[in-house]
Enzyme design. Structure first.
Site, short mmCIF file in Angstrom:
data_model
loop_
_atom_site.label_atom_id
_atom_site.label_comp_id
_atom_site.label_asym_id
_atom_site.label_seq_id
_atom_site.Cartn_x
_atom_site.Cartn_y
_atom_site.Cartn_z
N HIS A 138 0.83 -1.20 0.00
CA HIS A 138 0.00 0.00 0.00
C HIS A 138 0.86 1.24 0.00
O HIS A 138 1.61 1.47 0.93
CB HIS A 138 -0.90 0.00 1.23
CG HIS A 138 -2.08 0.89 1.04
ND1 HIS A 138 -2.09 2.19 1.43
CD2 HIS A 138 -3.27 0.68 0.45
CE1 HIS A 138 -3.25 2.74 1.11
NE2 HIS A 138 -3.98 1.84 0.52
N LYS A 543 -13.05 7.42 -8.35
CA LYS A 543 -12.32 8.61 -8.79
C LYS A 543 -12.89 9.13 -10.11
O LYS A 543 -12.92 10.33 -10.38
CB LYS A 543 -10.84 8.25 -8.96
CG LYS A 543 -9.96 9.37 -9.47
CD LYS A 543 -8.50 9.00 -9.37
CE LYS A 543 -7.66 9.96 -10.15
NZ LYS A 543 -7.49 9.62 -11.55
#
EC number: 4.1.1.31
Length: 877
Positions: A138, A543
């Site tokens: 991540h 997004k």
């Protein structure tokens, strides 16, 4: 103050006092007094005291350059310690029922027994459990491994303190150890010096398995087995593996040039080495346990008249594991080692251990067999000799590039310019051909060679080492067939599952049509043998279209894919690419699973677990067991007691919500001329690139705008300035439109009866509690050019309106009143996060006004505020 969480607050208070002592010893009493003043002013400011808010701003604005870093570190470290205390509280003996579901599996079995389901249906569902948790690196896992290790030790100390019969000297010893660990953390740099490599990330993943999941799995399996026996009178088979783990670390090369074929091969060897090392330790310990002499004839045939037959069998395994460990150690270190009698398959370990197990049960030693021996068998079923399977992910364009170069070289024209039908005809012809396609004298570009080399690495390894091959930005059947042809050309002898990833709103809407065309290809139907994987992208769709429209697109895509799978008689596994944040599809596991369409769990659950969420959900053995229990109970409920299908009136409202919210979201993010400059000024987006987080670059294209920014840094940037924009923008306009249109009663009905919609509203409430209008405005007034202020003002007004709209849909009360634990958790952190936000603004201002390079300490302080706010928000990207 809420007395309900007194034990949590006591631990937070104790850790805070010890941190204060470390600060005083290092920086002096006057500095500690300043920290305490800032803390008290922040608490008062939170309660609405305007005068104290101004004093807080003044105090932080007037800090000297050499004070900025230690002040930032003080608040950042406090938030990390608060997270430690909170994580411990969820597994503490003093944990309240509202926080910890006492035993999710016990509750689920009781619920299933009380339903009209047959016993056989429940047993069948348990035996068919297939949960695959995919650990991913991540880019915003900001906490260093060395600090995570100290936090784990702190957790152990807090657990030891709960014992009621501690002697005073024992208690003092534990408290002294806690003080040492807090002090060590204070004197440790919380920002890593260098960006991790993909191999570093893989080692981090293996460390999570070793320290937490390895001990957790046998306990989880024992709990599940006992519940099954207690309620239904049957046991789990020895080879049952309801939960397995896969990894993307070292396999995900989409947009990450540092993940090469060589890296993938190295990570595969490291995984095997780690698995063999862990099994070697376990088998060594097991050898000392199995001293019994009674055994069955089957065991006698293997060991002769040895007085300790089980030890004799297990010692052979131990020696084989030791030899394998030595061989793999040499291989990982790049040394050539003789190939000996090595453990190369899980069956080599399982067969003799199962022989021992059945013999002990036959000889009246079932109680012994069900101890450590069963634990090792459970680990074998879950982890195998590869520890975790490795997924491979690559951008679909890269596969097309291989064939473009190749067809040009062969004089066939440019593959990229062919129609979809022509591409499919070419690919299928080559898939059915026995001759190789790639000429030996062909010199491809470096990128193309890398893509081919990756397929060769797959071909050279054991099929059990791999999960699936995921194609990003897949939009046509040829994208999938191209990968299968590359694998064939690389000499791959096994059928590696290939999954398209549908990630934009348009891709999600077109996904079923793509799959329908693919399934109409006879060759492909033969290849997949009734099993298909499809990955649903949450981050990029949110997004692209905003959270509300993306959520509905994901739901609708899943629903139509499930219908297609049923009509095609396929076992479909939907793979959910979710993040930890709302803007990336994050929600508590139980809620997220139960808000999926009915039937979407029949092929199992496959879901990504990312960076900081791995730590929060699986970072400690007891926390991991609780998370696994939650996943299992949710999947059982989703399969056996699925949520209702949405009514037509609900669908109509959702379609309207999605359209209005997407239009508004895009009108701002894509359509407003000031949006990109405002985003770059109002958030630390430009500065985030400096933070040595993950190995993957933040942008797909170095010079691109917002559209090329990855979903994770996009979310991370807006979380930092507390506007939390991607998690709510657009949703409020959709809800407002529906209310104005007279649909309020339908929305309320949806909230009461439909988990999908209720989860959306609950996630919005959580985001609104973490957002802060005053701080977002402070970022604007200090950092944003005046000509862009109007946009900031508009967005803050929209956030204020959004909060009121969601409150209108609550039956009563304030945000998160019906989730008091989450509310308490956020409220506990806010007064410590606020000063970090103000400090960040100060540091960004000083950084941006310096034309020359910023002093390293100020750069470091900025990085600490970024890491600290991430800890305060509890979910980053």
């Amino acid at each position: 103050m809420n007395e309900k969480y007194a034990a949590l607050r006591a631990n937070v208070g104790m850790l805070g006092q010890l941190l204060g002592k470390s600060i005083k010893d290092h920086q002096g009493q006057a500095f500690l007094d300043k920290i305490e003043t800032i803390r008290q002013l922040a608490k008062s400011s939170r309660k609405g005291n305007e005068a104290d808010r101004e004093r807080l701003l003044e105090t932080l604005r007037t800090l000297s350059d050499d004070e900025l870093l230690p002040v930032a570190r003080a608040f950042s470290q406090f938030l990390n310690l608060a997270n430690v205390a909170e994580q411990f509280h969820t597994i503490s003996r003093r944990c309240e029922e509202q926080v910890c579901t006492p035993d999710p599996l016990e509750q689920m079995f009781a619920k299933l027994k009380a339903s009209n389901l047959s016993q056989e249906a429940i047993i069948q569902a348990v035996r068919e459990l297939d949960i695959d948790l995919v650990l991913t690196a991540h880019p915003t896992e900001v906490t260093r491994r060395t600090l995570i290790h100290k936090h784990v030790q702190l957790n152990d100390c807090l657990e030891a303190l709960e014992l009621s019969d501690l002697l005073p000297r024992e208690r003092d010893k534990i408290l002294n150890r806690i003080e040492q660990l807090v002090n060590q953390a204070w004197h440790t740099n919380e920002i890593r010096e260098q960006r991790p490599t993909p191999v570093d990330e893989a080692k981090w993943g293996f460390a999570v398995v070793e320290n937490s999941l390895w001990p957790a799995i046998p306990e989880f399996m024992r709990n599940l087995d006992e519940r099954l026996q207690q309620h239904l009178g049957v046991r789990l088979p020895l080879d049952a593996a309801p939960v397995k783990f896969t990894s993307w670390m070292g396999g995900d090369r989409d947009g990450n040039p540092f993940v090469t074929a060589k890296v993938t091969a190295e990570v595969l060897e490291l995984g095997r080495w780690m698995a063999v090392s862990l099994f070697y330790k376990d088998i060594k310990e097991l050898t000392s346990e199995l001293s019994m002499s009674d055994c069955t004839d089957a065991v006698r045939e293997r060991v002769g008249d040895h007085p300790e037959p089980y030890r004799a069998l297990v010692r052979e395994l131990r020696e084989a594991l030791r030899e394998t460990q030595e061989y793999l150690t040499a291989k990982v270190q790049g040394q050539v080692s003789e190939s000996r009698d090595l453990i190369t398959t899980t069956a080599q370990l399982r067969e003799p251990l199962e022989l021992c197990y059945h013999s002990m049960h036959a000889c009246g030693m079932g109680n012994i067999a069900d101890g450590m021996l069963l634990d090792v068998l459970r680990k074998l079923a879950c982890f195998g000799i590869h520890l975790v399977k490795l997924d491979i992910r690559q951008d679909g364009e890269r596969h097309g590039q291989v064939f473009s170069e190749l067809t040009r070289y062969l004089g066939m024209g440019d593959y990229a310019e062919w129609s979809e039908d022509d591409k499919q005809a070419f690919l299928l012809n080559e898939l059915n051909s026995r001759r190789p396609l790639i000429p030996t004298d062909w010199e491809p570009s470096d990128e193309t060679r890398e893509t081919i080399d990756t397929c060769r690495v797959i071909a050279q390894h054991d099929p059990d080492a791999f999960g699936i091959y995921i194609i990003s930005m897949a939009g046509a059947p040829s994208d999938v067939l191209a990968v299968q042809l590359l694998l064939k050309e690389a000499g791959c002898k096994f059928r590696m599952p290939v999954a398209p990833l549908f990630e934009t709103q348009e891709d999600l809407m077109a996904g079923t049509a793509v799959m329908e065309r693919l399934l109409s290809v006879d060759w492909y139907r033969g290849y997949i043998q009734g099993r298909q994987y499809v990955m649903i992208g949450y981050s990029d769709s949110a997004k692209d279209a905003g959270m509300m429209a993306a959520g509905w697109a994901q739901y609708a895509a899943m629903e139509s894919l499930v219908a297609l799978a049923e009509a095609s008689n396929l076992r479909l596994t939907l793979f959910h690419g979710r993040g930890g944040t709302v803007g990336r599809g994050g929600a508590p596991a139980h809620q997220a699973i139960l808000s999926q369409p009915p039937g979407s769990l029949r092929g199992g659950l496959r879901v990504t677990e990312q960076g900081e969420m791995i730590r929060f959900k699986f970072g400690l053995p007891k926390v991991a067991i609780h998370s696994l229990n939650l996943y299992t109970s949710a999947v059982l409920e989703g399969n056996l007691l699925p949520p209702p299908k949405p009514k037509e009136s609900w669908r109509a409202v959702m379609e309207q919500l999605a359209t209005v919210s997407c239009d508004h979201y895009r009108s701002i993010v894509r359509g407003h001329p000031d949006f990109v400059p405002y985003f770059r000024a109002a958030t630390p987006e430009m500065e985030l690139g400096k933070l040595p987080l993950g190995s993957r670059p933040a942008k797909r294209k170095p010079n691109g705008g917002v559209e090329s920014l990855r979903a994770i840094p996009w979310i991370f940037a807006w979380t930092q300035n507390r506007l939390m924009l991607p998690a709510w923008l657009g949703a409020h306009k959709g809800l407002e439109h529906a209310i104005t249109d007279g649909q309020k009663s339908v929305l309320e009905e949806m909230s009461r009866q439909w988990p999908f919609f209720r989860t959306r509203l609950e996630m919005l409430e959580m985001v609104f509690l973490k957002a802060d209008l005053w701080l977002a405005e402070y970022y604007d007034t200090r950092l944003v050019p005046q000509e862009l202020w109007n946009l900031g003002k508009q967005l803050r007004q929209e956030l204020a309106d959004a909060i009121q709209i969601v409150l209108q849909l609550r039956p009563q009360g304030d945000l998160l009143d019906d989730q008091p634990w989450i509310k308490e958790s956020i409220n506990l952190r806010n007064p410590y996060t606020d000063p970090l936000n103000v400090l960040q603004v100060e540091l960004l201002g000083r950084s941006r006004s310096h034309t020359e390079t910023l002093h390293p300490e100020l750069d470091q302080a900025l990085m600490v505020t970024i890491a600290g706010i991430a800890a305060g928000m509890r979910n980053t990207g």
